[in-house]
Design a protein around this motif. Structure first.
Motif, PDB file in Angstrom:
ATOM      1  N   PHE A 177       1.720  -8.115 -15.593  1.00  0.00           N
ATOM      2  CA  PHE A 177       1.632  -8.066 -17.048  1.00  0.00           C
ATOM      3  C   PHE A 177       2.927  -7.646 -17.747  1.00  0.00           C
ATOM      4  N   ARG A 178       3.763  -6.900 -17.051  1.00  0.00           N
ATOM      5  CA  ARG A 178       5.050  -6.489 -17.629  1.00  0.00           C
ATOM      6  C   ARG A 178       6.158  -6.684 -16.597  1.00  0.00           C
ATOM      7  N   PRO A 179       6.401  -7.914 -16.163  1.00  0.00           N
ATOM      8  CA  PRO A 179       7.359  -8.159 -15.079  1.00  0.00           C
ATOM      9  C   PRO A 179       8.773  -7.699 -15.387  1.00  0.00           C
ATOM     10  N   GLU A 180       9.113  -7.630 -16.672  1.00  0.00           N
ATOM     11  CA  GLU A 180      10.468  -7.201 -17.021  1.00  0.00           C
ATOM     12  C   GLU A 180      10.730  -5.745 -16.639  1.00  0.00           C
ATOM     13  N   LEU A 181       9.663  -4.969 -16.453  1.00  0.00           N
ATOM     14  CA  LEU A 181       9.834  -3.555 -16.100  1.00  0.00           C
ATOM     15  C   LEU A 181      10.069  -3.343 -14.606  1.00  0.00           C
ATOM     16  N   VAL A 182       9.721  -4.330 -13.804  1.00  0.00           N
ATOM     17  CA  VAL A 182       9.886  -4.189 -12.346  1.00  0.00           C
ATOM     18  C   VAL A 182      10.667  -5.369 -11.787  1.00  0.00           C
ATOM     19  N   ASP A 183      11.626  -5.827 -12.555  1.00  0.00           N
ATOM     20  CA  ASP A 183      12.420  -6.988 -12.159  1.00  0.00           C
ATOM     21  C   ASP A 183      13.566  -6.545 -11.267  1.00  0.00           C
ATOM     22  N   TRP A 184      13.229  -6.216 -10.025  1.00  0.00           N
ATOM     23  CA  TRP A 184      14.257  -5.821  -9.065  1.00  0.00           C
ATOM     24  C   TRP A 184      13.921  -6.400  -7.696  1.00  0.00           C
ATOM     25  N   SER A 185      14.941  -6.552  -6.903  1.00  0.00           N
ATOM     26  CA  SER A 185      14.763  -7.182  -5.597  1.00  0.00           C
ATOM     27  C   SER A 185      13.914  -6.302  -4.684  1.00  0.00           C
ATOM     28  N   ASN A 186      13.226  -6.960  -3.767  1.00  0.00           N
ATOM     29  CA  ASN A 186      12.388  -6.273  -2.775  1.00  0.00           C
ATOM     30  C   ASN A 186      11.219  -5.510  -3.388  1.00  0.00           C
ATOM     31  N   ARG A 187      10.788  -5.909  -4.588  1.00  0.00           N
ATOM     32  CA  ARG A 187       9.599  -5.278  -5.155  1.00  0.00           C
ATOM     33  C   ARG A 187       8.383  -5.541  -4.282  1.00  0.00           C
ATOM     34  N   ASP A 188       8.273  -6.770  -3.772  1.00  0.00           N
ATOM     35  CA  ASP A 188       7.145  -7.091  -2.904  1.00  0.00           C
ATOM     36  C   ASP A 188       7.148  -6.246  -1.637  1.00  0.00           C
ATOM     37  N   LEU A 189       8.331  -5.935  -1.142  1.00  0.00           N
ATOM     38  CA  LEU A 189       8.430  -5.074   0.032  1.00  0.00           C
ATOM     39  C   LEU A 189       7.868  -3.691  -0.269  1.00  0.00           C
ATOM     40  N   ALA A 190       8.207  -3.150  -1.436  1.00  0.00           N
ATOM     41  CA  ALA A 190       7.685  -1.839  -1.826  1.00  0.00           C
ATOM     42  C   ALA A 190       6.175  -1.885  -2.007  1.00  0.00           C
ATOM     43  N   VAL A 191       5.674  -2.970  -2.605  1.00  0.00           N
ATOM     44  CA  VAL A 191       4.225  -3.119  -2.810  1.00  0.00           C
ATOM     45  C   VAL A 191       3.494  -3.101  -1.474  1.00  0.00           C
ATOM     46  N   MET A 192       3.948  -3.903  -0.536  1.00  0.00           N
ATOM     47  CA  MET A 192       3.225  -4.042   0.724  1.00  0.00           C
ATOM     48  C   MET A 192       3.399  -2.830   1.628  1.00  0.00           C
ATOM     49  N   ALA A 193       4.580  -2.227   1.630  1.00  0.00           N
ATOM     50  CA  ALA A 193       4.798  -1.038   2.467  1.00  0.00           C
ATOM     51  C   ALA A 193       3.894   0.102   2.017  1.00  0.00           C
ATOM     52  N   THR A 194       3.804   0.322   0.707  1.00  0.00           N
ATOM     53  CA  THR A 194       2.948   1.397   0.197  1.00  0.00           C
ATOM     54  C   THR A 194       1.472   1.053   0.349  1.00  0.00           C
ATOM     55  N   TYR A 195       1.131  -0.233   0.255  1.00  0.00           N
ATOM     56  CA  TYR A 195      -0.249  -0.688   0.417  1.00  0.00           C
ATOM     57  C   TYR A 195      -0.752  -0.413   1.835  1.00  0.00           C
ATOM     58  N   VAL A 196       0.021  -0.818   2.826  1.00  0.00           N
ATOM     59  CA  VAL A 196      -0.391  -0.593   4.210  1.00  0.00           C
ATOM     60  C   VAL A 196      -0.422   0.899   4.522  1.00  0.00           C
ATOM     61  N   ALA A 197       0.579   1.641   4.035  1.00  0.00           N
ATOM     62  CA  ALA A 197       0.604   3.085   4.275  1.00  0.00           C
ATOM     63  C   ALA A 197      -0.627   3.754   3.678  1.00  0.00           C
ATOM     64  N   ALA A 198      -1.018   3.356   2.470  1.00  0.00           N
ATOM     65  CA  ALA A 198      -2.193   3.948   1.826  1.00  0.00           C
ATOM     66  C   ALA A 198      -3.453   3.678   2.623  1.00  0.00           C
ATOM     67  N   GLN A 199      -3.644   2.423   3.036  1.00  0.00           N
ATOM     68  CA  GLN A 199      -4.851   2.079   3.785  1.00  0.00           C
ATOM     69  C   GLN A 199      -4.884   2.813   5.127  1.00  0.00           C
ATOM     70  N   ALA A 200      -3.741   2.928   5.787  1.00  0.00           N
ATOM     71  CA  ALA A 200      -3.694   3.638   7.069  1.00  0.00           C
ATOM     72  C   ALA A 200      -4.025   5.111   6.892  1.00  0.00           C
ATOM     73  N   LEU A 201      -3.524   5.717   5.821  1.00  0.00           N
ATOM     74  CA  LEU A 201      -3.810   7.127   5.565  1.00  0.00           C
ATOM     75  C   LEU A 201      -5.286   7.325   5.206  1.00  0.00           C
ATOM     76  N   PHE A 202      -5.869   6.390   4.503  1.00  0.00           N
ATOM     77  CA  PHE A 202      -7.298   6.486   4.196  1.00  0.00           C
ATOM     78  C   PHE A 202      -8.144   6.392   5.469  1.00  0.00           C
ATOM     79  N   VAL A 203      -7.755   5.508   6.373  1.00  0.00           N
ATOM     80  CA  VAL A 203      -8.450   5.425   7.655  1.00  0.00           C
ATOM     81  C   VAL A 203      -8.305   6.745   8.410  1.00  0.00           C
ATOM     82  N   ALA A 204      -7.122   7.345   8.346  1.00  0.00           N
ATOM     83  CA  ALA A 204      -6.910   8.637   9.004  1.00  0.00           C
ATOM     84  C   ALA A 204      -7.817   9.707   8.423  1.00  0.00           C
TER      85      ALA A 204
END
Length: 230
Positions: A177-204
């Motif tokens: 909805f506001r792509p101009e605020l997160v217009d930086w390289s490797n944003r998808d990497l940050a999204v997925m790294a934090t996503y997997v980390a969150a799910q793994a911690l919830f399983v823990a």
């Protein structure tokens, strides 16, 4: 078996993140589909008695997250975002149930206040730009807030997982909805790294909070009796 069950998560996550960095879009897309099944292996590789009382709800949350990861790849383009948030909203509800099915303490007041501030800020930035999706964004934001708040009542492991989840979903919302605020390289990497980390911690959290005296990341409640010697 416990050590071996972590191998699929590590391998699939590494492949996925490398694919994102190198621009291997096909590998990134299909390795994403394998992330939640790999985490499910961690749950299912253990005997039922070692999974914690909330493991069926956690497994359901991982399955719903898998839908959120996978369904957008097979539906028309204009339905992809709704397919994604639909799956993830169901996952949020199931995580809420899971975190209320095991013994928990109180979420720290400072953390609760911070979550409210972050949620209000995200909604204030994204809702005006969401158009017809504004109600769905508000509902999803409240679910996300509830998940992070309940997770933090299970100690620092849950709090860290909640923070990662808020960061990941916040980046997704801003990108939509506001792509101009997160217009930086490797944003998808940050999204997925934090996503997997969150799910793994919830399983823990689910695996480690089996009873009041086995909650990871916080001391046992006062008045909890130690088990009697046989």
């Amino acid at each position: 078996m416990r050590a071996l069950s972590l191998a699929p998560v590590a391998v699939v996550t590494l492949v996925h993140l490398i694919a994102l960095v190198t621009g291997a879009d096909t590998v990134a897309a299909w390795s994403q589909v394998l992330l939640m099944p790999a985490l499910a292996v961690v749950l299912l590789a253990l005997p039922p008695g070692d999974r914690g009382p909330a493991w069926p709800w956690a497994l359901g949350a991982l399955a719903a997250s898998w839908v959120g990861d996978s369904l957008p790849k097979v539906v028309p383009h204009d339905a992809q975002f709704l397919a994604m948030i639909g799956g993830f909203a169901a996952a949020q509800v199931l995580w809420i149930v899971a975190f209320t099915r095991v013994d928990r303490g109180r979420s720290p007041f400072a953390w609760t206040l911070l979550l409210i501030v972050v949620a209000v800020a995200l909604l204030a930035v994204t809702v005006p730009a969401a158009g017809m999706l504004a109600p769905a964004v508000v509902v999803y934001g409240l679910l996300l807030l509830a998940v992070a708040w309940l997770a933090s009542s299970h100690g620092w492991v849950g709090a860290l997982g909640g923070a990662m989840f808020v960061l990941s979903d916040g980046l997704i919302a801003l990108g939509a909805f506001r792509p101009e605020l997160v217009d930086w390289s490797n944003r998808d990497l940050a999204v997925m790294a934090t996503y997997v980390a969150a799910q793994a911690l919830f399983v823990a959290v689910v695996l480690l909070t089996r009873s009041p005296d086995r909650t990871f990341g916080r001391a046992p409640r006062r008045g909890t009796r130690a088990p009697a010697n046989p």
